[in-house]
Scaffold this motif. Structure first.
Motif, mmCIF file in Angstrom:
data_model
loop_
_atom_site.group_PDB
_atom_site.id
_atom_site.type_symbol
_atom_site.label_atom_id
_atom_site.label_comp_id
_atom_site.label_asym_id
_atom_site.label_seq_id
_atom_site.Cartn_x
_atom_site.Cartn_y
_atom_site.Cartn_z
ATOM 1 N N PRO A 250 0.791 -1.165 0.026
ATOM 2 C CA PRO A 250 0.058 0.141 -0.051
ATOM 3 C C PRO A 250 0.930 1.320 0.161
ATOM 4 O O PRO A 250 0.691 2.125 0.772
ATOM 5 C CB PRO A 250 -0.794 -0.260 1.285
ATOM 6 N N LEU B 75 -7.071 -1.472 1.980
ATOM 7 C CA LEU B 75 -6.120 -0.710 1.479
ATOM 8 C C LEU B 75 -6.740 0.704 0.815
ATOM 9 O O LEU B 75 -6.512 1.036 -0.224
ATOM 10 C CB LEU B 75 -5.180 -1.455 0.347
ATOM 11 N N VAL C 251 -2.739 3.388 -2.721
ATOM 12 C CA VAL C 251 -3.919 3.849 -1.979
ATOM 13 C C VAL C 251 -4.758 4.613 -2.579
ATOM 14 O O VAL C 251 -5.800 4.482 -2.782
ATOM 15 C CB VAL C 251 -3.596 3.902 -0.475
#
Length: 602
Positions: free
Chosen positions: A450, A574, A455
């Protein structure tokens, strides 16, 4: 055995009713055996070289299909009854036997009542094995089971009953297995305590329900009693690939050119010495690359990762970039047709948005192949069971697969802007929260890293899917995402593909791809950002940094960002609105876009 005919959608043979899954059909509890039980003559092969290269030498096959009503000779897949132990709704008798009606086996008791499968099964803690709980044996075990000789030597196999009795308490204490012979009674609450099956001498057989136990197949791991329909009983390992004319990434083309240069062997021979740096400069000037790239190729640093999904995405990203180099209508034919547009050439696009979003692709036709390679049980760290358990070793494994055709929208973001944004300390710190939690959780390490760009783009994809569901005619569960957002690859990626693919049709009707026109997509994207600007759960949601499974979401909830788990690559994990729209202490990737639009509207 009773022969049940029941229709499944073709896509359901890969997910959720694929090999190893427990399926509830018409009051029956069934389980799908591995592909070694398939009749290969009626299971057509699906070809996708890109996918086969990544998952290893194998054969992809589609389940048999039919049209019209099912009949006696209709082609189909074999499913085994599991669990075998059931109880009668009428007389409460508990047995692994099946009744007869007019000479045929049926799912009815000898008294005529319907049989209901027991709700608990035994799952191996580490080996991903599954088996019935031996209820007669379990009912006559326990701490006080040997108190009387009648219990110890009971042979009343046909007098076992599953009863409900409120006088013993509530919940599992009220559900009991009783023996009519020795009068032994034991509550199901004894079943779910830690190490319960092991204390009762019940061991793992080391096989799946459709396999016969063999000598030496016993497993050393502990059995755990779980509910038959528990999510953890089946964790499928699936992988998909877009069937595209795969292009070499720019870094791979450059590496091939470097290796083919006449002076390359001198760089390798000097092994990082002064002559290597000198010759690397000559090669770099001639090929238009940097000396560092030449030295990396010589030292083997440029070797790509063997992660199958990332390798697949690298080829897809390169193919999309090739399509986006030519703006306008795509005149090619086949299963990969993309019309492309430069955002900066369009009228009415806010400058703040065009600085971040560079290109839009209308994917008019795309073919995707989805394959089931295996499954795990109980936890994501358990052993992987292959979808083909054939042990002859004379043929390539057969994996269930489907091919689907669809349409979509591709968005490419500006790499330079992304790079500068994700270098900011506040952005790194925000994404670092998720990175730390992912690294702490073993199963979560199978998810993408992430990093900030992932993200942010992942969250944008979710916001778009929620908005596109209103305008496209498709439900949000019919839309899929594919995120290209890795900065640690030889070729950095920064894009989103939102597409729909129907497994039971030869295409779609254009409801999504028409919205890929910049005149329509830009307003939809701005509306999606406006929707996410205020969540119905604010201020709790926007100020949160701990939401979702294992706290792998930050500012994201069902009120603003979550979609169907089957549509998401990471099952709704995420995500963070702050890395898109900004927060009190972190700048978002699209921070300022809404403010610019609103100031213009005034």
């Amino acid at each position: 055995m009773e022969r049940i005919k029941h229709d499944l959608r073709l896509s359901e043979t890969v997910s959720p009713f694929g090999v190893g899954a427990i399926v509830d059909i018409r009051g029956e509890s069934l389980i799908a055996p591995d592909t070694s039980w398939w009749d290969k003559k009626f299971s057509p092969e699906i070809h996708c070289e890109r996918l086969v290269e990544r998952i290893g030498q194998s054969v992809l096959r589609e389940a048999p299909t039919h049209s019209g009503r099912t009949g006696k000779d209709t082609l189909g897949l074999l499913y085994w009854r599991f669990p075998a132990w059931r109880f009668c709704e009428r007389c409460s008798k508990l047995s692994a036997q099946t009744g007869r009606k007019k000479g045929k086996w049926t799912n009815t008791c000898f008294c005529g009542g319907s049989l209901v499968p027991m709700r608990y099964v035994a799952v191996c803690e580490k080996g991903s094995h599954l088996q019935d709980i031996p209820w007669f044996m379990w009912a006559h075990r326990g701490r006080d089971a040997g108190a009387t000789e009648s219990v110890r030597f009971c042979r009343s196999y046909k007098e076992l009953r599953f009863v409900r009795s409120a006088k013993h308490g509530e919940g599992l204490k009220s559900l009991r297995v009783e023996c009519g012979g020795c009068k032994r009674s034991r509550p199901l609450s004894d079943l779910v305590t830690k190490g319960a099956l092991g204390r009762d001498g019940i061991r793992c057989k080391g096989v799946q329900p459709w396999q016969e136990p063999e000598s030496g197949s016993a497993c050393e791991h502990t059995l755990i009693a779980t509910q038959r329909g528990a999510t953890g009983n089946y964790i499928a390992e699936r992988i998909s690939a877009l069937d595209i004319p795969e292009e070499l990434p720019r870094s791979a083309e450059a590496a091939d050119a470097i290796r083919g240069h006449m002076f390359f062997e001198k760089v390798v021979a000097d092994n990082g010495g002064p002559q290597a740096h000198l010759v690397a400069g000559w090669i770099a000037d001639e090929l238009g690359v940097t000396p560092e790239e030449v030295l990396n190729v010589a030292s083997g640093v440029d070797e790509p990762s063997d992660a199958a999904l990332l390798d697949l995405k690298d080829g897809e990203w390169a193919a999309f970039l090739k399509k986006l180099t030519r703006t306008g209508r795509d005149q090619s034919y086949g299963d990969f047709v993309v019309d492309s547009w430069r955002v900066s050439d369009q009228q009415g696009v806010p400058p703040a948005l065009s600085a971040r979003l560079t290109s839009i692709g209308q994917v008019r036709r795309v073919r995707e192949v989805r394959a089931l390679t295996g499954f795990r049980r109980h936890t994501a760290e358990a052993d992987l069971i292959s979808a083909d358990l054939s042990i002859d070793g004379k043929r390539r494994p057969v994996f269930p697969a489907i091919e689907v055709y669809g349409e979509g929208i591709f968005l490419r973001f500006d790499e330079q802007f992304l790079t500068e944004w994700e270098k900011r300390p506040e952005v790194k710190a925000r994404a670092g929260i998720l990175i730390e939690r992912r690294n702490r959780t073993q199963w979560a390490q199978r998810l993408d890293v992430p990093e900030p760009r992932y993200v942010a783009l992942h969250t944008i994809a979710h916001l778009l899917i929620r908005r596109l569901a209103f305008a496209s005619g498709y439900s949000s569960a019919s839309l899929q995402e594919r995120i290209y957002a890795q900065s640690d690859r030889p070729d950095r990626t920064a894009g989103i593909l939102i597409y729909t693919a129907a497994g039971d049709a030869q295409g779609t009707l254009g409801g999504l791809v028409r919205l890929g026109d910049p005149d329509k997509l830009v307003p939809i994207l701005l509306a999606a950002l406006d929707d996410a600007d205020v969540c119905s759960n604010d201020p709790v949601c926007i100020e949160s940094d701990r939401q979702g499974a294992t706290s792998l979401n930050l500012s994201a909830c069902h009120g603003c960002s979550l979609i169907s788990e089957t549509s998401c690559e990471t099952a709704n994990r995420l995500l963070d609105r702050q890395l898109v729209l900004g927060g009190s202490s972190v700048p978002g990737l699209l921070d300022g876009v809404l403010e610019e639009v609103r100031s213009t509207d005034r």
